[in-house]
Motif scaffolding. Structure first.
Motif, PDB file in Angstrom:
ATOM      1  N   GLY A  47       0.849  -1.277  -0.017  1.00  0.00           N
ATOM      2  CA  GLY A  47      -0.232  -0.153   0.770  1.00  0.00           C
ATOM      3  C   GLY A  47       0.674   0.970  -0.502  1.00  0.00           C
ATOM      4  N   THR A  50       0.368   5.861  -2.007  1.00  0.00           N
ATOM      5  CA  THR A  50      -0.795   6.644  -1.275  1.00  0.00           C
ATOM      6  C   THR A  50      -1.294   6.973   0.057  1.00  0.00           C
ATOM      7  OG1 THR A  50      -2.496   5.930  -1.353  1.00  0.00           O
ATOM      8  CG2 THR A  50      -1.997   6.862  -3.348  1.00  0.00           C
ATOM      9  N   GLY A  51      -0.928   7.666   1.040  1.00  0.00           N
ATOM     10  CA  GLY A  51      -1.718   8.154   2.359  1.00  0.00           C
ATOM     11  C   GLY A  51      -0.387   7.624   3.361  1.00  0.00           C
ATOM     12  N   PHE A  52      -0.984   7.102   3.992  1.00  0.00           N
ATOM     13  CA  PHE A  52       0.145   6.235   5.333  1.00  0.00           C
ATOM     14  C   PHE A  52       1.290   5.572   4.517  1.00  0.00           C
ATOM     15  CE2 PHE A  52      -3.556   7.890   8.933  1.00  0.00           C
ATOM     16  CZ  PHE A  52      -2.628   8.587   8.946  1.00  0.00           C
ATOM     17  N   GLY A  53       0.768   4.700   3.216  1.00  0.00           N
ATOM     18  CA  GLY A  53       1.695   3.624   3.427  1.00  0.00           C
ATOM     19  C   GLY A  53       3.460   4.428   2.775  1.00  0.00           C
ATOM     20  N   LEU A  54       3.218   5.753   1.368  1.00  0.00           N
ATOM     21  CA  LEU A  54       3.779   6.202   0.815  1.00  0.00           C
ATOM     22  C   LEU A  54       4.097   7.139   2.154  1.00  0.00           C
ATOM     23  CD1 LEU A  54       4.483   7.533  -1.573  1.00  0.00           C
ATOM     24  CD2 LEU A  54       3.213   9.677  -1.826  1.00  0.00           C
ATOM     25  N   SER A 137      -0.336  -1.573   4.854  1.00  0.00           N
ATOM     26  CA  SER A 137      -1.143  -0.190   4.939  1.00  0.00           C
ATOM     27  C   SER A 137      -1.597  -0.365   3.631  1.00  0.00           C
ATOM     28  CB  SER A 137      -0.013   0.908   5.169  1.00  0.00           C
ATOM     29  OG  SER A 137      -0.999   2.140   5.170  1.00  0.00           O
TER      30      SER A 137
HETATM   31 NA    NA Z   1      -1.436   3.783   2.020  1.00  0.00          NA
END
Ligand code: NA
Ligand code: NAI
Length: 395
Positions: A47, A50-54, A137
């Motif tokens: 994941g 984007t978001g927390f994974g990025l 994530s």
């Molecule tokens: Na993410």
């Protein structure tokens, strides 16, 4: 081509390659402005786009010079049609990483599948040998089960009784009541199948079987709790059951990793505007009030600030601080009593008329557009952009 946002409800069907790369650059600059973290060295992020994974991938690569492999499910571009935002984010990330001699490769495909797990393990063996951190994530509304090919759909429903509360359509600023019917037992089971801990556990056990985990290996998955206000639709709803399952799975994984002294953690993160959270009823109104209060208190964080704090002040300390349930908490500022008291009070007052003043609706909307690379400062949207922008090293 000239790329403009095209929104449909809580999704945007276009993305801007330059704006996405600029967002990534801003996150990289934030991490570089901090001192080096005594962090991970070889990292797999599920994941990662984007978001927390990025943010986890960026913090690993630019905070402690880690080699990263990122797995995600994104739409590549086609002539005249933009890719999804996560594709362009990854292009921006890999270009920046390679420029500094930091290893970064990506795999675009269904992380729930056995094939992608196999492919990822082969790449780890070939290029990294072993990994010392796995960030899980993934946020997905569907999962095709690897054992029987059946497709499961997760839901965002209350359990036991219908739930009525306020919500905002952040495009129009209209505050309205929504009523959500309770989920069935099948909804609960399906949501746990998609967003619970099963796939996380499968990743770890596949990696362990392939002997690609270092001694002291760590893995972290992300969860959410939130206030009483959103409990019926979040923590005590169908998605909350999946998070309960995810949190339980951390202990199962830790037990399975005894031989290598490995540990699995769940980190409870703050509510933030991401593609996943915009889809949850009630949450956007909560977030717009929360942002207003947290900004006023000087406590506002985005994904990158959150993950920097996770790595720097939690995960890579000799003693990892956790709550009584063994969870890492970086939602501590969101959950402060004085923050929640203010949000609860504003919640009572929120109407279409009052929201622009008492809530950070502008902040919400801007961040929503930012997710897709739009309304990003220093980007000239009147200029042609190359929709065919590729990811330097992708399988
Ligand atoms: Na993410
Ligand atoms: P996001 O929507 O920004 O990221 C989801 C990621 O999963 C993307 O990289 C996407 O490509 C990938 N993905 C989706 N389906 C996939 C598949 N089948 N195979 C491979 N990759 C796939 O989501 P966000 O918000 O960063 O969420 C990540 C985690 O953080 C979730 O567990 C979420 O519940 C949790 N969380 C989110 C909070 C929020 O307010 N956004 C708060 C606290 C926790």
């Amino acid at each position: 081509m000239i790329i403009e946002p095209r929104t449909r409800g809580f999704i945007c069907t276009t993305a801007h390659p330059v704006g996405c790369a600029e967002n990534v650059k801003n996150q990289i600059d934030y991490i570089k402005s901090k001192k080096t973290i005594n962090g991970p060295k070889k990292v797999l992020v599920i994941g990662a786009s984007t978001g927390f994974g990025l943010a986890s991938r960026i913090t690993s690569a630019f905070g402690s010079h880690a080699a990263t492999i990122g797995v995600f499910f994104e739409k590549p571009p086609a002539e005249g049609k933009t890719a999804s935002a996560g594709w362009y984010n990854t292009a921006g990330f890999e270009t920046a990483a390679h420029k500094e001699g930091i290893y970064a490769k990506s795999i675009n495909g269904d992380a729930f599948s056995n094939d992608i797990k196999r492919e990822t393990i082969e790449l780890i063996k070939k290029d990294l040998g072993k990994i010392d951190l796995l960030i899980y994530s993934l946020a997905s509304p569907v999962r095709t089960h690897p054992d029987n090919g059946k497709r499961f759909r997760s839901t965002l429903k209350p359990i036991g009784a219908s739930y009525t509360n306020k919500t905002v359509d952040f495009h129009t600023g209209n505050v309205n009541e929504v009523s959500i019917e309770p989920g069935t037992d099948e909804d609960i089971e399906n949501t746990v199948t998609v967003m619970g801990g099963d796939d996380w556990q499968r990743w770890v056990s596949a990696l362990q079987e392939a002997d690609v985990l270092t001694k002291d290996f760590k893995t972290v998955a992300y969860s959410y709790i939130g206030p009483e206000l959103t409990e019926p639709v979040y923590r005590k709803g169908t998605i909350g059951r999946a998070k309960d399952d995810l949190e339980k799975t951390a202990f199962t994984i830790t037990d399975a990793l005894k031989d290598i002294d490995g540990k699995a953690y769940v980190s409870v993160n703050k509510a933030l505007v991401t593609q996943s959270s915009s889809a949850i009823p009630v949450i956007p109104l909560y977030i717009s009030l929360l942002y207003k209060v947290m900004k006023a208190e000087g406590l506002q964080e985005g994904c990158i600030e959150q993950i920097h704090r996770l790595f720097n002040d939690r995960l890579y300390l000799d003693e990892i601080p956790t709550d009584e349930e063994g969870r890492i908490r970086i939602d501590d500022w969101e959950m402060k009593a004085n923050i929640q008291e203010q949000v609860a009070k504003l919640w009572e007052e929120a109407t279409t008329e009052t929201l622009p003043k008492i809530g950070d609706l502008d902040g919400y909307t801007t961040e929503f557009y930012n997710l897709f690379g739009f309304r990003v400062p220093n980007v000239d949207y009147t200029k042609e952009a190359d929709e065919m922008t590729g990811i330097p090293s992708i399988t």
